[in-house]
Enzyme design. Structure first.
Site, PDB file in Angstrom:
ATOM      1  N   HIS A 302       0.852  -1.188   0.000  1.00  0.00           N
ATOM      2  CA  HIS A 302       0.000   0.000   0.000  1.00  0.00           C
ATOM      3  C   HIS A 302       0.882   1.230   0.000  1.00  0.00           C
ATOM      4  O   HIS A 302       1.942   1.231   0.612  1.00  0.00           O
ATOM      5  CB  HIS A 302      -0.912   0.010   1.238  1.00  0.00           C
ATOM      6  CG  HIS A 302      -2.056   0.944   1.091  1.00  0.00           C
ATOM      7  ND1 HIS A 302      -1.950   2.284   1.391  1.00  0.00           N
ATOM      8  CD2 HIS A 302      -3.307   0.740   0.636  1.00  0.00           C
ATOM      9  CE1 HIS A 302      -3.110   2.854   1.135  1.00  0.00           C
ATOM     10  NE2 HIS A 302      -3.947   1.960   0.670  1.00  0.00           N
ATOM     11  N   ASP A 359      -7.883  -5.380   0.017  1.00  0.00           N
ATOM     12  CA  ASP A 359      -8.375  -6.254  -1.051  1.00  0.00           C
ATOM     13  C   ASP A 359      -7.999  -7.720  -0.855  1.00  0.00           C
ATOM     14  O   ASP A 359      -8.503  -8.582  -1.567  1.00  0.00           O
ATOM     15  CB  ASP A 359      -7.817  -5.790  -2.402  1.00  0.00           C
ATOM     16  CG  ASP A 359      -8.472  -4.506  -2.868  1.00  0.00           C
ATOM     17  OD1 ASP A 359      -9.656  -4.324  -2.547  1.00  0.00           O
ATOM     18  OD2 ASP A 359      -7.810  -3.707  -3.546  1.00  0.00           O
TER      19      ASP A 359
HETATM   20  N1  ACO Z   1       4.299  -7.786  -4.720  1.00  0.00           N
HETATM   21  C1  ACO Z   1       5.657  -7.777  -4.867  1.00  0.00           C
HETATM   22  N2  ACO Z   1       6.409  -6.659  -4.735  1.00  0.00           N
HETATM   23  C2  ACO Z   1       5.780  -5.503  -4.452  1.00  0.00           C
HETATM   24  C3  ACO Z   1       4.379  -5.448  -4.288  1.00  0.00           C
HETATM   25  C4  ACO Z   1       3.627  -6.635  -4.422  1.00  0.00           C
HETATM   26  N3  ACO Z   1       2.306  -6.634  -4.285  1.00  0.00           N
HETATM   27  N4  ACO Z   1       4.013  -4.181  -4.017  1.00  0.00           N
HETATM   28  C5  ACO Z   1       5.155  -3.468  -4.013  1.00  0.00           C
HETATM   29  N5  ACO Z   1       6.225  -4.262  -4.282  1.00  0.00           N
HETATM   30  C6  ACO Z   1       7.643  -3.862  -4.281  1.00  0.00           C
HETATM   31  C7  ACO Z   1       7.978  -3.070  -5.548  1.00  0.00           C
HETATM   32  O1  ACO Z   1       8.428  -3.933  -6.574  1.00  0.00           O
HETATM   33  C8  ACO Z   1       9.064  -2.159  -5.026  1.00  0.00           C
HETATM   34  O2  ACO Z   1      10.253  -2.900  -4.887  1.00  0.00           O
HETATM   35  P1  ACO Z   1      11.696  -2.172  -5.119  1.00  0.00           P
HETATM   36  O3  ACO Z   1      11.804  -1.105  -4.059  1.00  0.00           O
HETATM   37  O4  ACO Z   1      12.687  -3.275  -4.984  1.00  0.00           O
HETATM   38  O5  ACO Z   1      11.642  -1.595  -6.507  1.00  0.00           O
HETATM   39  C9  ACO Z   1       8.588  -1.804  -3.610  1.00  0.00           C
HETATM   40  O6  ACO Z   1       7.830  -2.955  -3.193  1.00  0.00           O
HETATM   41  C10 ACO Z   1       7.748  -0.548  -3.520  1.00  0.00           C
HETATM   42  O7  ACO Z   1       6.658  -0.697  -4.432  1.00  0.00           O
HETATM   43  P2  ACO Z   1       6.015   0.493  -5.269  1.00  0.00           P
HETATM   44  O8  ACO Z   1       5.317  -0.071  -6.443  1.00  0.00           O
HETATM   45  O9  ACO Z   1       7.059   1.547  -5.522  1.00  0.00           O
HETATM   46  O10 ACO Z   1       5.004   1.075  -4.210  1.00  0.00           O
HETATM   47  P3  ACO Z   1       3.791   2.030  -4.523  1.00  0.00           P
HETATM   48  O11 ACO Z   1       3.487   2.754  -3.274  1.00  0.00           O
HETATM   49  O12 ACO Z   1       4.066   2.847  -5.747  1.00  0.00           O
HETATM   50  O13 ACO Z   1       2.596   1.014  -4.914  1.00  0.00           O
HETATM   51  C11 ACO Z   1       0.812  -0.536  -4.697  1.00  0.00           C
HETATM   52  C12 ACO Z   1       1.624   0.592  -4.013  1.00  0.00           C
HETATM   53  C13 ACO Z   1       0.355  -0.038  -6.078  1.00  0.00           C
HETATM   54  C14 ACO Z   1      -0.427  -0.809  -3.857  1.00  0.00           C
HETATM   55  C15 ACO Z   1       1.696  -1.782  -4.819  1.00  0.00           C
HETATM   56  O14 ACO Z   1       2.077  -2.241  -3.533  1.00  0.00           O
HETATM   57  C16 ACO Z   1       1.011  -2.919  -5.603  1.00  0.00           C
HETATM   58  O15 ACO Z   1       1.099  -2.952  -6.826  1.00  0.00           O
HETATM   59  N6  ACO Z   1       0.291  -3.860  -4.892  1.00  0.00           N
HETATM   60  C17 ACO Z   1      -0.433  -4.913  -5.575  1.00  0.00           C
HETATM   61  C18 ACO Z   1      -1.768  -4.373  -6.089  1.00  0.00           C
HETATM   62  C19 ACO Z   1      -2.766  -4.115  -4.977  1.00  0.00           C
HETATM   63  O16 ACO Z   1      -2.979  -4.937  -4.100  1.00  0.00           O
HETATM   64  N7  ACO Z   1      -3.415  -2.939  -5.062  1.00  0.00           N
HETATM   65  C20 ACO Z   1      -4.469  -2.549  -4.107  1.00  0.00           C
HETATM   66  C21 ACO Z   1      -3.981  -1.433  -3.233  1.00  0.00           C
HETATM   67  S1  ACO Z   1      -5.164  -1.039  -2.000  1.00  0.00           S
HETATM   68  C22 ACO Z   1      -6.354  -0.199  -2.844  1.00  0.00           C
HETATM   69  O17 ACO Z   1      -6.124   0.491  -3.788  1.00  0.00           O
HETATM   70  C23 ACO Z   1      -7.663  -0.344  -2.394  1.00  0.00           C
END
Ligand code: ACO
Length: 423
Positions: A302, A359
């Protein structure tokens, strides 16, 4: 009281005011920075940008706190109904009994299906995702309701509260080859939705209080979440003075993405895929850690919560309770629990502060309630609607300026036009 901060750029010092929110959140007001210094701030994804002042929802991602209008999400989910929470978000206070009754009857007054919209919905192929369908139908509502006169906004907000759940059931009924049900307004808000979905023609609808209570809880947990992607979209669209139907329609589209609300459908599909693949959760944890795989653990991570998502805690418990109460044994629940357990003990997820979000378990409950997978994000939209409405109303009340970010241009500098024959 606001204080002055100083920023040094190119050997010059510039003064910028700072201010503090009611929960001690500190901000630098950079509105004049460009005029003073020629600099703009750069913050892709708005990771550190406060785009507005808002009195609706407070969340502290480090401490896992979420409050609507000062009330904790834990208490609201436990003690309140979705309509009470909708009133709280839109009007700012918990309603007295009489206020709640009048709010409910006002909504009921608009539970009439628009026959033109219904005909349009009937022509939409069933292959279209229901999120696209409801976004289109909500956008089209402005064709039928005045948005210019005094009092229109309040009426239109109630129209949306009344009709979004009705329109949300059309795609499902169409897929079954059944007529849409007419809403039974003797029922409460959540039960009416269940009746629209599940009542059989000629068979009086018998609601199950366990199902209705679970639905109330889920919708409350989704009702608002400050300046997330879809809410920011609603505010940005509304800031151009687009009407509430256009703004909410845009919010629905933003919510549909798999990184936002669309994740709840993706989670169940991921859990099903893991089950079909023999249930080897370690394999999928390894894939999620391998950037080259392109796979992410859906329902994990998140932007703001970096400790735990308080909604996920409540939903995890509710999933257990609901499945037990309904006598459902869903094998993907134990896959989800294994995944969560493995991720919470894995260095990759711990270092990046990745926890289950709202979720991760919500789809398991929706499925137990009989909601089809392609409607999970639609349920999120129904839950989020009062939050969008409250935020849209706040934007208008505060007379906020049109949203218009700056950019840092990185393209070509000026060059001469080349005639097509010479390119
Ligand atoms: N699985 C594996 N790795 C992940 C995940 C995941 N679900 N989420 C983040 N990471 C990793 C990224 O690859 C990144 O790694 P790095 O630092 O080595 O490059 C690090 O964690 C940070 O991730 P970002 O994408 O930069 O974080 P951001 O804050 O931009 O994204 C998000 C947040 C979009 C929710 C992300 O965690 C994600 O894609 N999660 C999966 C989708 C999801 O569940 N979305 C629902 C969110 S809640 C809602 O909207 C109601």
């Amino acid at each position: 009281m606001s204080q002055i901060s100083f920023i040094n750029l190119d050997g010059q010092s510039f003064e910028l005011p700072t201010f503090v929110g009611s929960e001690n959140e500190k901000a630098i007001d950079i509105a004049k920075l460009r005029d003073l210094s020629g600099y703009v701030t750069y913050d892709p994804g708005y990771k550190n940008t406060g785009a507005t002042k808002s009195a609706i929802t407070y969340l502290d991602g480090e401490e896992g706190i979420l409050r609507y209008r000062g009330y904790s999400i834990e208490e609201l989910a436990d003690k309140s109904t979705f309509l009470e929470v909708a009133y709280l978000l839109i009007h700012g206070e918990l309603p007295h009994k009489a206020q709640l009754d009048s709010f409910e009857s006002e909504i009921k007054q608009y539970t009439i299906s628009n026959e033109v919209l219904k005909k349009i919905a009937d022509t939409i192929p069933n292959s279209v995702h229901p999120m696209s369908e409801i976004a289109g139908l909500v956008g089209l509502m402005s064709a039928f309701h005045s948005t210019e006169e005094a009092g229109d906004d309040e009426k239109n907000m109630m129209r949306l509260m009344a009709t979004l759940p009705i329109m949300a059931t059309w795609n499902y009924k169409k897929g079954l080859g059944q007529e849409a049900n007419q809403p039974d307004t003797s029922l409460d808000y959540c039960s009416t939705f269940l009746q629209l979905m599940f009542a059989k023609p000629g068979d009086p609808f018998k609601g199950d209080p366990v199902v209705s209570k679970a639905l109330n809880k889920l919708l409350i947990l989704h009702a608002d979440h400050e300046q997330n992607c879809s809410t920011s979209t609603v505010r940005l669209v509304g800031s151009s003075h687009a009407n509430v139907f256009a703004s909410v329609s845009a919010g629905i589209q933003a919510l549909s993405g798999p990184l936002h609300g669309g994740a709840n459908q993706e989670v169940i599909e991921m859990l099903e895929a893991i089950k079909a693949d023999g249930g080897d959760t370690d394999k999928y944890i390894a894939m999620a850690k391998d950037k080259a795989s392109g796979f992410r653990l859906m329902g994990f991570g998140h932007r703001v919560y970096k400790n735990f998502d308080p909604r996920a805690k409540i939903i995890k418990k509710a999933a257990d309770d609901v499945l037990k109460a309904l006598g459902v044994n869903d094998p993907v629940l134990s896959i989800a629990q294994h995944l969560e357990d493995a991720a919470l003990h894995d260095e990759y997820f711990v270092a990046r502060k990745l926890y289950p979000n709202v979720d991760f378990y919500s789809g398991i409950i929706y499925r137990a309630l009989g909601i089809p997978t392609n409607m999970f994000t639609v349920m999120f939209a129904i839950g989020r609607l009062p939050g969008w409405l409250a935020q849209w109303k706040e934007l208008k009340t505060n007379k906020e300026p049109i949203g218009r970010p700056r950019q840092i241009y990185t393209g070509y500098t000026s060059r001469a036009f080349v005639d097509i024959a010479n390119r």
